[in-house]
Design a protein around this motif. Structure first.
Motif, PDB file in Angstrom:
ATOM      1  N   GLY A 115       0.792  -1.117  -0.072  1.00  0.00           N
ATOM      2  CA  GLY A 115      -0.110  -0.026   0.098  1.00  0.00           C
ATOM      3  C   GLY A 115       0.916   1.434  -0.190  1.00  0.00           C
ATOM      4  N   ALA A 116       1.679   1.170   0.847  1.00  0.00           N
ATOM      5  CA  ALA A 116       2.761   2.319   0.776  1.00  0.00           C
ATOM      6  C   ALA A 116       3.430   2.600  -0.503  1.00  0.00           C
ATOM      7  N   ALA A 117       3.972   1.385  -1.155  1.00  0.00           N
ATOM      8  CA  ALA A 117       4.705   1.521  -2.455  1.00  0.00           C
ATOM      9  C   ALA A 117       3.673   1.984  -3.611  1.00  0.00           C
ATOM     10  N   ARG A 118       2.253   1.654  -3.189  1.00  0.00           N
ATOM     11  CA  ARG A 118       1.519   2.246  -4.463  1.00  0.00           C
ATOM     12  C   ARG A 118       1.150   3.607  -4.388  1.00  0.00           C
ATOM     13  N   ALA A 119       0.970   4.038  -3.080  1.00  0.00           N
ATOM     14  CA  ALA A 119       0.623   5.477  -2.679  1.00  0.00           C
ATOM     15  C   ALA A 119       1.993   6.237  -2.929  1.00  0.00           C
ATOM     16  N   LEU A 120       3.120   6.067  -2.715  1.00  0.00           N
ATOM     17  CA  LEU A 120       4.151   6.767  -2.901  1.00  0.00           C
ATOM     18  C   LEU A 120       4.745   6.713  -4.306  1.00  0.00           C
ATOM     19  N   CYS A 121       4.812   5.547  -5.021  1.00  0.00           N
ATOM     20  CA  CYS A 121       5.448   5.431  -6.443  1.00  0.00           C
ATOM     21  C   CYS A 121       4.261   5.032  -7.693  1.00  0.00           C
ATOM     22  N   ILE A 283       4.579  11.812   2.484  1.00  0.00           N
ATOM     23  CA  ILE A 283       3.289  11.899   2.739  1.00  0.00           C
ATOM     24  C   ILE A 283       3.170  11.428   4.187  1.00  0.00           C
ATOM     25  N   GLN A 284       2.287  12.119   4.893  1.00  0.00           N
ATOM     26  CA  GLN A 284       1.998  11.656   6.217  1.00  0.00           C
ATOM     27  C   GLN A 284       1.188  10.493   6.415  1.00  0.00           C
ATOM     28  N   SER A 285       0.474  10.420   5.361  1.00  0.00           N
ATOM     29  CA  SER A 285      -0.941   9.156   5.492  1.00  0.00           C
ATOM     30  C   SER A 285      -1.151   8.942   4.037  1.00  0.00           C
ATOM     31  N   PRO A 286      -1.162   7.569   3.712  1.00  0.00           N
ATOM     32  CA  PRO A 286      -1.233   7.135   2.280  1.00  0.00           C
ATOM     33  C   PRO A 286      -2.828   7.069   1.601  1.00  0.00           C
ATOM     34  N   ILE A 287      -3.737   7.222   2.436  1.00  0.00           N
ATOM     35  CA  ILE A 287      -5.222   7.005   2.099  1.00  0.00           C
ATOM     36  C   ILE A 287      -5.207   7.905   0.747  1.00  0.00           C
ATOM     37  N   GLN A 288      -5.012   9.082   0.864  1.00  0.00           N
ATOM     38  CA  GLN A 288      -5.447  10.006  -0.624  1.00  0.00           C
ATOM     39  C   GLN A 288      -4.675   9.586  -1.688  1.00  0.00           C
ATOM     40  N   GLU A 289      -3.394   9.390  -1.708  1.00  0.00           N
ATOM     41  CA  GLU A 289      -2.518   8.881  -2.473  1.00  0.00           C
ATOM     42  C   GLU A 289      -3.150   7.447  -3.111  1.00  0.00           C
ATOM     43  N   LEU A 290      -3.466   6.617  -2.248  1.00  0.00           N
ATOM     44  CA  LEU A 290      -4.002   5.335  -2.657  1.00  0.00           C
ATOM     45  C   LEU A 290      -5.368   5.379  -3.403  1.00  0.00           C
ATOM     46  N   LYS A 291      -6.134   6.422  -2.943  1.00  0.00           N
ATOM     47  CA  LYS A 291      -7.165   6.734  -3.798  1.00  0.00           C
ATOM     48  C   LYS A 291      -7.145   7.244  -5.163  1.00  0.00           C
ATOM     49  N   GLY A 292      -5.860   7.929  -5.405  1.00  0.00           N
ATOM     50  CA  GLY A 292      -5.546   8.296  -6.694  1.00  0.00           C
ATOM     51  C   GLY A 292      -4.961   7.252  -7.462  1.00  0.00           C
ATOM     52  N   PHE A 293      -4.487   6.228  -6.772  1.00  0.00           N
ATOM     53  CA  PHE A 293      -3.635   4.912  -7.510  1.00  0.00           C
ATOM     54  C   PHE A 293      -5.000   4.076  -7.963  1.00  0.00           C
ATOM     55  N   HIS A 294      -5.925   3.934  -7.135  1.00  0.00           N
ATOM     56  CA  HIS A 294      -7.059   3.105  -7.527  1.00  0.00           C
ATOM     57  C   HIS A 294      -8.086   3.703  -8.623  1.00  0.00           C
ATOM     58  N   LEU A 295      -8.296   5.185  -8.250  1.00  0.00           N
ATOM     59  CA  LEU A 295      -9.557   5.889  -9.076  1.00  0.00           C
ATOM     60  C   LEU A 295      -8.798   6.890  -9.441  1.00  0.00           C
TER      61      LEU A 295
END
Length: 300
Positions: A115-121, A283-295
């Motif tokens: 999850g961290a890798a997908r959010a960051l990279c 990033i402090q929390s990955p949730i928004q970046e993960l939202k961008g990854f999946h959507l």
């Protein structure tokens, strides 16, 4: 629980001296101190539908999460779950439970590190790092994790984490490797004695969280030359023992998620330069970046 989450979701708009929270809150955002730990015992009113029987995960979700959905659960098309310790064996079991609840959705259960890798990279190669209470890192090729240095926990490893910083700082203060006024201020601010510290670390549960809870004090004094050197040493340990073993580590960005990385990003960037490493995003929390990854088509 829901009330605690709602209350602590964003920083309060007025000064708060302290809060007593029963339930779940984001421990990466707020300094906290555990006063007592008890075994969990679920309690409900004798008139509640859960009373006197075993309840399923679906029923629990229906009572909390599903009740908050603005649409029927049958309309959920995909569930992406990232969690610490989600090994393939555990992921399969959790996927089965989630399928029972979201029978019309595709289910993905993955590790927090992916999850961290997908959010960051996103879909690009890079090195993803988690620096919070604990630490972890991986080399990511844009689709999957190819290498992972074992973090080993705060006793044997977790270099650069909140627990590691707290452990090293307390030890350096007590052993007079740092100015004596830092130990005096630490004991006063947290209303502790050296004996209390030893008790919390060696005899009470979750010593790692106690040590990590001391990092706001380190942050407050981070501009002192001695503390700057302390932080450089700690983050050098992280890079040397975790990142430099990855093949091609100098050719890809090193990105970070977690409270320690967020608040000490200047020190991490400066230390990374000493190893000829290129830092990416923080990033402090990955949730928004993960939202961008999946959507990716959605506006965040």
């Amino acid at each position: 629980m829901v009330g605690a989450i709602a209350a602590m979701a964003e920083p309060p708009q007025m000064p708060v001296d302290f809060a007593i929270i029963e339930g779940v809150f984001d421990k990466e955002k707020y300094p906290h101190r555990l006063y007592k730990k008890e075994s969990f015992l679920g309690i409900c009113s004798r008139r509640h539908s859960f009373a006197g029987r075993t309840v399923s995960l679906e029923e629990v979700l229906q009572e909390s999460l599903l009740a908050q959905l603005p649409f029927p659960q049958e309309e959920v098309k995909a569930v992406f779950f990232y969690g610490a310790g989600c090994t393939p064996e555990k992921a399969g079991k959790l996927s089965g439970l989630l399928v029972e609840v979201f029978s019309y959705a595709s289910i993905q259960v993955e590790s927090d590190l992916l999850g961290a890798a997908r959010a960051l990279c996103k879909h690009q190669p890079g090195i993803a790092c988690i620096l919070g209470t604990g630490a972890n890192s991986c080399l990511y090729d844009g689709q999957r994790i190819t290498h992972n240095t074992p973090p080993l926990g705060y006793i044997l490893g977790d270099e650069g984490s909140g627990a590691y910083l707290g452990k090293r700082f307390v030890g350096d203060c007590i052993k007079q490797q740092l100015p004596s006024n830092l130990l005096e201020g630490l004991l006063k601010e947290y209303n502790l004695t050296v004996a209390d510290i030893l008790d919390k670390v060696y005899r009470q549960p979750q010593g790692n969280r106690f040590l990590a809870s001391l990092t706001p004090y380190i942050y407050k004094h981070k501009n002192l030359p001695e503390v700057q050197q302390f932080l450089t040493d700690c983050f050098s340990d992280f890079f040397r023992r975790n990142i430099l073993s990855y093949p091609g580590h100098a050719q890809v960005p090193v990105s970070f998620v977690g409270s320690i990385a967020w608040f000490f990003q200047h020190e991490l960037k400066e230390t990374a330069l000493k190893f000829n490493l290129h830092t990416g995003i923080f990033i402090q929390s990955p949730i928004q970046e993960l939202k961008g990854f999946h959507l990716p088509e959605k506006t965040l």
